[in-house]
Each structure stands twice: as structure tokens, then as C-alpha cells.
Design a protein around this motif. Structure first.
Motif, PDB file in Angstrom:
ATOM      1  N   LEU B  87       0.926  -0.945   0.012  1.00 13.55           N
ATOM      2  CA  LEU B  87       0.191   0.056   0.142  1.00 13.55           C
ATOM      3  C   LEU B  87       0.443   1.288   0.260  1.00 13.55           C
ATOM      4  O   LEU B  87       0.166   2.243  -0.214  1.00 13.55           O
ATOM      5  N   GLY B  88       2.222   0.788  -0.057  1.00 15.54           N
ATOM      6  CA  GLY B  88       2.732   2.476  -0.077  1.00 15.54           C
ATOM      7  C   GLY B  88       3.140   2.872   1.443  1.00 15.54           C
ATOM      8  O   GLY B  88       3.304   4.485   1.334  1.00 15.54           O
ATOM      9  N   VAL B  89       2.522   2.743   1.872  1.00 10.96           N
ATOM     10  CA  VAL B  89       2.871   3.330   3.850  1.00 10.96           C
ATOM     11  C   VAL B  89       4.303   3.350   4.163  1.00 10.96           C
ATOM     12  O   VAL B  89       4.049   1.734   4.646  1.00 10.96           O
ATOM     13  N   THR B  90       4.352   4.559   5.348  1.00 13.99           N
ATOM     14  CA  THR B  90       5.357   3.497   6.283  1.00 13.99           C
ATOM     15  C   THR B  90       4.750   4.175   6.936  1.00 13.99           C
ATOM     16  O   THR B  90       4.022   4.899   7.431  1.00 13.99           O
ATOM     17  N   THR B 105       2.118   6.711   7.924  1.00  9.65           N
ATOM     18  CA  THR B 105       1.520   7.529   7.447  1.00  9.65           C
ATOM     19  C   THR B 105       1.671   7.208   5.339  1.00  9.65           C
ATOM     20  O   THR B 105       1.841   6.202   5.494  1.00  9.65           O
ATOM     21  N   PRO B 106       0.348   7.652   4.962  1.00 11.68           N
ATOM     22  CA  PRO B 106       0.010   7.136   3.844  1.00 11.68           C
ATOM     23  C   PRO B 106       1.224   8.036   2.834  1.00 11.68           C
ATOM     24  O   PRO B 106       1.514   8.755   2.573  1.00 11.68           O
ATOM     25  N   LYS B 107       0.988   6.950   1.222  1.00 10.56           N
ATOM     26  CA  LYS B 107       1.617   7.430   0.830  1.00 10.56           C
ATOM     27  C   LYS B 107       0.793   9.287  -0.549  1.00 10.56           C
ATOM     28  O   LYS B 107       1.886   9.842  -0.505  1.00 10.56           O
ATOM     29  N   GLU B 108       0.235   8.968   0.059  1.00 10.06           N
ATOM     30  CA  GLU B 108      -0.999   9.805  -0.568  1.00 10.06           C
ATOM     31  C   GLU B 108      -1.910  10.391   0.364  1.00 10.06           C
ATOM     32  O   GLU B 108      -2.250   9.731   0.917  1.00 10.06           O
ATOM     33  N   LEU B 109      -1.560  11.978   1.262  1.00  8.80           N
ATOM     34  CA  LEU B 109      -2.740  11.419   2.270  1.00  8.80           C
ATOM     35  C   LEU B 109      -3.885  12.876   1.254  1.00  8.80           C
ATOM     36  O   LEU B 109      -3.416  13.829   0.436  1.00  8.80           O
ATOM     37  N   LEU B 145      -7.559   5.327   3.608  1.00  6.27           N
ATOM     38  CA  LEU B 145      -8.421   7.144   3.834  1.00  6.27           C
ATOM     39  C   LEU B 145      -7.144   7.964   2.950  1.00  6.27           C
ATOM     40  O   LEU B 145      -8.035   8.846   2.341  1.00  6.27           O
ATOM     41  N   GLY B 146      -6.388   7.284   3.104  1.00 11.98           N
ATOM     42  CA  GLY B 146      -5.477   8.534   2.795  1.00 11.98           C
ATOM     43  C   GLY B 146      -4.834   9.360   3.915  1.00 11.98           C
ATOM     44  O   GLY B 146      -5.206  10.376   4.023  1.00 11.98           O
ATOM     45  N   ALA B 147      -4.906   8.261   5.090  1.00  6.93           N
ATOM     46  CA  ALA B 147      -5.086   9.356   5.858  1.00  6.93           C
ATOM     47  C   ALA B 147      -3.811   9.113   7.335  1.00  6.93           C
ATOM     48  O   ALA B 147      -3.590   7.561   7.289  1.00  6.93           O
ATOM     49  N   GLN B 148      -3.706  10.078   7.864  1.00  5.45           N
ATOM     50  CA  GLN B 148      -2.090   9.469   8.751  1.00  5.45           C
ATOM     51  C   GLN B 148      -2.792   9.268   9.777  1.00  5.45           C
ATOM     52  O   GLN B 148      -3.267   9.671  10.774  1.00  5.45           O
ATOM     53  N   VAL B 149      -2.461   7.892  10.555  1.00  5.22           N
ATOM     54  CA  VAL B 149      -2.862   7.097  12.023  1.00  5.22           C
ATOM     55  C   VAL B 149      -1.928   7.190  12.540  1.00  5.22           C
ATOM     56  O   VAL B 149      -0.487   7.210  12.648  1.00  5.22           O
ATOM     57  N   ILE B 150      -2.173   7.305  14.200  1.00  6.28           N
ATOM     58  CA  ILE B 150      -1.453   6.868  14.892  1.00  6.28           C
ATOM     59  C   ILE B 150      -2.358   5.225  15.371  1.00  6.28           C
ATOM     60  O   ILE B 150      -2.596   5.921  16.544  1.00  6.28           O
TER      61      ILE B 150
END
Lengths: 346, 346
Positions: B87-90, B105-109, B145-150
Motif C-alpha cells: 500500500l506504500g505506507v510508512t 503515513t500514507p503514500k498520498e495524504l 483513506l489516505g490518512a495519517q494514523v497514530i
């Protein structure tokens, strides 16, 4: 501990993709299911005290079907009368647009339903539930909502297969639309009545006619062509019985040779572009749980305003128990239907 | 044909009230369940190809629990990494408010999630699923979702039982609220993570702190005290296994002697007056179907804005299959979560 076991445990779904073992069929062991903990004592009473009927034979001639149908309906008529007495609901049998109907009136008409009739399509596997036995759900809703209901005693097999029932529902709709606005009108029904509710909307759309402001489809059968999952998983738990045998025979009798993928028979195969706001009710022990949630998802995929309420531990149409007794889950269902209709009917 | 049979057939629910036979326990026969017809070929592939693990033994000492936990998580970590790559998530591991977390963090926010962090509470029966294995659902949501997650790697048994996890989630919430508005923030999680999501809201309410703008509780365990119906009905069909044995042991380990009717352990026992908008996901083959629908009804009874989506044929958390493969039902779940968050987060 082998890694394969570890893999399969918590993230079973995820590991599966990489797994090579094929287990298309899953065997579920025999089990004993206690009364659900997540239900009211009143609903527990309903579930604990009922008798699960044995498998019944399929009638082998038109005469045998007619005799069976008539016997069946007698039991429902008695229950409808008890429920109407209990809820103070009255009715009048009328021919309306050339169709047999019952005009059902509550003891007290709620302000929001003044001058407004809701349309009811009864259940009963397309074959049963006619005559005054149709009044069970009609009375429950009329009494619960304080609403006036036209319950359609649509034509049925064995004498009148598809599309007779839909011709009748459309005829009543067209007649009612002479005096009532479509956006002020709801159609509702449970089981086969839920199917006919959905199919009536599809038929109205095909005909370019206006559609209802809202519908309630209680645990509808939506796939006559294929057997949805819960027919297997809930078999023996839901007193409705099983699809094989009598119920499949009623489906075949109703379809009368028409392809079962016709959306007017199996609404799950409809191409939905727009659709009226739709409320679905079902239960976790319902043979039609899968049919119901599939249809909910189909409507959601087209951005239809639709709500799904699933009652724990309930089998097919158990939410209607409020016809004959005070059951909190029935009151809750009435409340949800009322909120939904109030929100969407103009 | 005896009248009793006729009565019991179509209106089984209604007749039952007058019936005298008592059948508190229902025996379901052994059965073979085919792949559901109401699912995508991709989801069918997931279901058909996975291995159902055998019953696993309960560790008998703290050391044995720790070893088991660590082995368990290794498998999840591998899957999380595969999913993040796909998914290109880091992510970055951080101590935040003194709590172990992952900032994902998603690849695209997506524009609607600019400058906004969602809070994730992972599943795993309160004991498992920690470390980077927590990133499975976090990555699926962040990428979808293209969202930042904690994602909070909350403290867990056997070393840190209840209420350590909730102390951690509240600490992170309070810290995040220094830079982000509560009504712009969602908390979400699946299974035990769904339980902790609900319990965190209840804890925040008890503390008089502001609550999230929306939550998503995926197939949450909501009743640790009593065994909900679907634990019985879905046993053997859901690869999650069974409540008896290991899962019950994780519950006992987590509760650590605290009464299981405490709503912070079993949210179904909460007295709900108000609650954030809540989205529920589950499946018709899910061991936690009953826990989920019970909680949905509890919130509805308090007029909370809540939606229930039930996926046909899915077992526990199957909707998350989109982490590792293109599965339409996973895309649909992401779409529903996104619509819900967009509607309710300010």
C-alpha cells in the motif's frame, strides 16, 4: 508451535491469501445452542417456548396446494384476529383498483399519519399468508405506528404465479397515487412481502412511475436463484425450517418458469441507480440474514439512504412478536420504522 | 395435517407464545457449508484458501504467555510489512505521551486528512497483536483513506492487565488534543481494538474529557462477562476458533480480577446517554456478530448516530483482507469508513 498455526490464528483472514490448502466446504459440528444472552426475557420466552415444526411434504397437485394453502392461512387468520383485538386495530375488506385489499385502521391515528395510507405486502413464501392472515404484520404496524394501512391480498400461486402479485401491487399503487403523494407513501413487508416491496419499486421504476418516499423490507428473500449462506448456517436454528423442499417449491411455483435472475423475482440482481430510502430488519439467527445484508450492501453501493438493524438471537421475522405480546425488541423495531418513515416521508 | 404443525410453520414466532413445549437449548446438526454465493470471487478466494487452525493450548505461566505472545506477533509483523509495502505506507515508532506508538503515513495524504491524525487501537484478544503487528489495520486504513494514523502499542497482559491499555489510550488522546480538535479526531479499531475504542470513549466521558468526532468499531468484543450467541452459532465456521480455552484465558488475563460487568471491560453494560457517531462492521459468519449487533442496538436505543454494515459470508475481521490483496468488500469497507468519517469529523 508451528508457524503455520501461529499465522492462521489471529490474522486468519490475511494469512489465507498466501495459503495453499483448499477448504471450499466447511463442516460445522453438531452443537447445542443456549438461549441468547443479548435479548430481553420476553423475547427469550418467545424463543424458548416455540415448537420447531418438522419438515413438511410438498403438495403434488394444484388441488393439494390449494388445500394446504387454505389450511395454512386458517392458523394465521386466528393469530391476526388475536393481534388486532390486543392492539385495538380494525379493518375493512375492500376491492380497490380491482384488487383484494384490507383497509386497516388503528385505535388512535398518530398526527404524522393523518390522511395518509401506508401499503403493506404480506409474507408467506409467495403462496401462503393470504386472506385475513395478511393482517398480522399490517395490524402490528398499524397499531404500533398509529397509521392507516392498506394490506394487499395480492393474487398468489398456484392459480396466479408471477407476475400477478406485482400487477396487483402496481394497480393499488397507481390508484392510491390519485389521492396521495408518492413521497408521502411507504410500502413495507416482511419475507416474501419484503421481496415484493423491493420488486414493486423496481417495477415502478421500469414503468417510469413515481416511487415511494420510503420502504421497509423486513428480512426479505432477495435471491431466488441461488441459496444464500444463512440458509445453510442457520438451518435447524431458525424455526422457519429449510430452503429445500417446501420453500423451494413455493419459489418455483411463484416463478412459474420465469428466469430466477429476473430482478423482479430476485431483487439482488437489479442494477440500482437510485432507490427510495430503505430500512432493513433481520436477526442473527435468521435464515434470510444473508439475503438481507446482501441487499443492504447492494443499495449502499449505489449510495441509497438505507439502514440495517440486526436483532441478536432473532430468527425469521421474530421482531413481529409484538403483535401478540409486549416484547421490547418489537417496540424497538416499531420505533426504528417510525423514525425512518418520519424522516423520509414528506 | 395437525393444526400444531400448521401453526408453527409460517408464524413460528407468534404461535410460540401460546405454546407449552420448552426447548431452551436448540441442537444444530452437523452440516457442510459451501462458499457463500453473495461474495466476490476475491473474497471467496480468501475464504476457500485459508487453513482453520486447531484449538491451541493455554499458556500456563507468565513466561509461557510472553513466549507465545512474542511468537504470535512475529507472524503479524511479517504481514504488516507486506501490507505496508503493497500500500506504500510508512511508519515511525515513537514514544508519545510516554506511550509506545507508531506514526503511520500514507503514500498520498487525502485533502480531508491534511494536518489530522486518526488514532488506531489494534486487535488481538487484548494480549496479542502488539509491536509492529499492530500496523496491519493501521496500514490498511492509512493507505485506504489516505490518512495519517497514530497506532497505539498499548501495554498488555500478562505484564500489564486492565486498565493499563486504557491509561495508554487516554494519555495519547490527551496529548493529541493539545494540537488537534476532538471533533476532528476519530478513534478506531477491530476486535479487542473495537472494545478498547468503545471503552476509551466511556473512560473519556467518565473523566469529563471531550470525545472523538467519530469512531469505527470493527466487530468489537463488547461482552466479556457473558458469551454472546454467535460464539456458539459460528463456532467452527469462523477461523477465529472458539471462546473456550485460549480466548477466554486472554479475557481473564486482561481483566485481572476486575468484574467483567464493568463497562470499561464490557461496553455492552454501559449506560449510554450520549456517544460519538459510531460505525460498526461485522460479517454473517463472525464469532462476534452478536457482540457487534448488541452494541449497535444499545447505541441506537440512546439515539446515537450509528451505522451497522454486515458483510455476507465474512468471518472475524475479514473485511481487512484488503491489506494484502485487492478485495472489493475491503474497498467497500474503506469507502464506508471514509464516508462516515467525512460526514462526522469536523
Amino acid at each position: 508451535m508451528k508457524k503455520k498455526l501461529l499465522n492462521a490464528f489471529i490474522p486468519a483472514l490475511i494469512v489465507s491469501i498466501a495459503s495453499s490448502a483448499v477448504l471450499a466446504n466447511i463442516t460445522m459440528d453438531e452443537r447445542t445452542i443456549p438461549t441468547p444472552v443479548g435479548i430481553s426475557s420476553e423475547m427469550a420466552n418467545v424463543i424458548e417456548k416455540r415448537v420447531h415444526p418438522p419438515v413438511m411434504p410438498v403438495p403434488e397437485s394444484t388441488e393439494a396446494w390449494l388445500a394446504f394453502q387454505s389450511q395454512f392461512n386458517m392458523a394465521g387468520i386466528e393469530l391476526a384476529q388475536k393481534g388486532m383485538d390486543r392492539l385495538g386495530v380494525t379493518y375493512e375488506a375492500k376491492s380497490y383498483a380491482g384488487v383484494d385489499t384490507f383497509f386497516v385502521t388503528p385505535k388512535e391515528l398518530s398526527p404524522e399519519y393523518q390522511g395518509k395510507w401506508l401499503i403493506h405486502l404480506h409474507g408467506g413464501a409467495f403462496v401462503f399468508g393470504g386472506g385475513e392472515s395478511a393482517l398480522r404484520e399490517a395490524a402490528w404496524i398499524a397499531g404500533g405506528l398509529g397509521a392507516q394501512v392498506i394490506s394487499i391480498d395480492y393474487r398468489k400461486p398456484p392459480l396466479h404465479p408471477f407476475p400477478a402479485a406485482l400487477e396487483d401491487t402496481v394497480a393499488v399503487w397507481k390508484e392510491l397515487m390519485k389521492t396521495q403523494k408518492p413521497e408521502a407513501t411507504a410500502i413495507f413487508g416482511t419475507s416474501a412481502g419484503g421481496n415484493l416491496t423491493l420488486a414493486t419499486v423496481l417495477k415502478l421504476q421500469q414503468m417510469g412511475l413515481p416511487t415511494p418516499g420510503a420502504i421497509y423490507a423486513g428480512t426479505p428473500v432477495t435471491d431466488l436463484k441461488l441459496t444464500s449462506d444463512s440458509w445453510y448456517t442457520m438451518k435447524g436454528l431458525d424455526p422457519l425450517g429449510q430452503r429445500e423442499g417446501l420453500i423451494q417449491a413455493t419459489i418455483d411455483l411463484y416463478a412459474d418458469g420465469e428466469g430466477l435472475a429476473n430482478p423482479l423475482l430476485s431483487p439482488i440482481y437489479a442494477e440500482i441507480e437510485d432507490f427510495p430510502p430503505t430500512l432493513f430488519l433481520t436477526g442473527t439467527r435468521d435464515l434470510l440474514l444473508s439475503d438481507t445484508v446482501r441487499m443492504h450492501r447492494l443499495l449502499r453501493s449505489a449510495d441509497v439512504e438505507t439502514l440495517l438493524h440486526v436483532y441478536d438471537g432473532q430468527s425469521h421475522a421474530d421482531y413481529m412478536a409484538g403483535l401478540l405480546a409486549d416484547v421490547p425488541e418489537s417496540d424497538d423495531a416499531i420505533r426504528e420504522i417510525g423514525l425512518f418513515f418520519n424522516k423520509h416521508l414528506k
